[in-house]
Design an enzyme around this catalytic site. Sequence first.
Site, mmCIF file in Angstrom:
data_model
loop_
_atom_site.group_PDB
_atom_site.id
_atom_site.type_symbol
_atom_site.label_atom_id
_atom_site.label_comp_id
_atom_site.label_asym_id
_atom_site.label_seq_id
_atom_site.Cartn_x
_atom_site.Cartn_y
_atom_site.Cartn_z
ATOM 1 N N ASP A 26 39.021 33.507 41.075
ATOM 2 C CA ASP A 26 39.462 34.606 40.497
ATOM 3 C C ASP A 26 39.130 35.896 41.164
ATOM 4 O O ASP A 26 37.826 35.936 41.279
ATOM 5 C CB ASP A 26 39.168 34.604 38.914
ATOM 6 C CG ASP A 26 39.658 35.475 38.229
ATOM 7 O OD1 ASP A 26 39.949 36.656 38.665
ATOM 8 O OD2 ASP A 26 40.018 35.320 37.058
ATOM 9 N N CYS A 46 36.248 37.771 39.393
ATOM 10 C CA CYS A 46 34.831 37.309 39.041
ATOM 11 C C CYS A 46 33.899 37.551 39.852
ATOM 12 O O CYS A 46 34.052 37.447 41.210
ATOM 13 C CB CYS A 46 35.285 35.745 39.089
ATOM 14 S SG CYS A 46 33.865 34.695 39.395
ATOM 15 N N ARG A 86 41.238 33.303 34.996
ATOM 16 C CA ARG A 86 40.385 32.997 33.907
ATOM 17 C C ARG A 86 40.705 33.774 32.530
ATOM 18 O O ARG A 86 40.474 33.295 31.552
ATOM 19 C CB ARG A 86 38.697 33.299 34.255
ATOM 20 C CG ARG A 86 38.372 34.630 34.650
ATOM 21 C CD ARG A 86 36.992 34.661 35.334
ATOM 22 N NE ARG A 86 36.826 36.482 35.692
ATOM 23 C CZ ARG A 86 35.962 36.873 35.165
ATOM 24 N NH1 ARG A 86 34.935 36.491 34.640
ATOM 25 N NH2 ARG A 86 35.777 38.288 35.891
#
Length: 233
Positions: A116, A119, A146
């Site tokens: 992601d 992230c 996510r």
Amino acid sequence: MKKIAFCLSLLLTAFASNAFADESPINKSLSKMGLKAESVTPSPVSGVSSILTDHGTIYMSNDGKYLLHGPLYDISGSAPKNVSNQALIKKMDTLKSQMIIYKAPKEKHIVTVFTDITCGYCHKLHEDMKEYNDLGITVRYLAFPRHGLGHQSAKDMQSVWCSATPNKSLNAAFKDEKISPIKECKIDIAKQYQLGLQFGVQGTPAIILNDGKVIGGYMPPKELLSTLEQSGE
């Protein structure tokens, strides 16, 4: 007339077979639990079937009475081997053309990472890409937004994967550069996200080994290499 009768016979046979399959003990039990099987295949355990659902792999006795959920290990070799995700590994291979791949010049190992772009630890993993590659580890990326498919990050990753130069676009995304939106593309990251859910991914990065084992979270290059060597990957 004979040809028509023959075709009708085949259709009736197929209908009867499907009706029988729908009435099987396993399908009855799945229906009772509100689950739908993507596939039902014999498991390595006699009398037990392996069932791939939207929520991952489960096991059920062929009489539909008993259900098992969790990893299944083959302990016949020198080390336990997780065989639960074999169907998912095959499914993942069908998405190979959609992966953004950073290939090691002297490839020894291959891992697939659900990532992601928002992230922090995914950023850290990507920053270490040269070291992974130098150690002989090829990294294949699949998208796992996510925050869900409705989040802006999912739209941004869709644009990255649809880019004419996806590696370059992903590099830019991990540097927090602006992402140019792309509206039309054959790639649908929703399929990648769904596969991640079937693997049981709950956060990113999630590293998938060739035997289907899932490593949740960031792992430094040398530590990942050690894990791969120990597992015989």
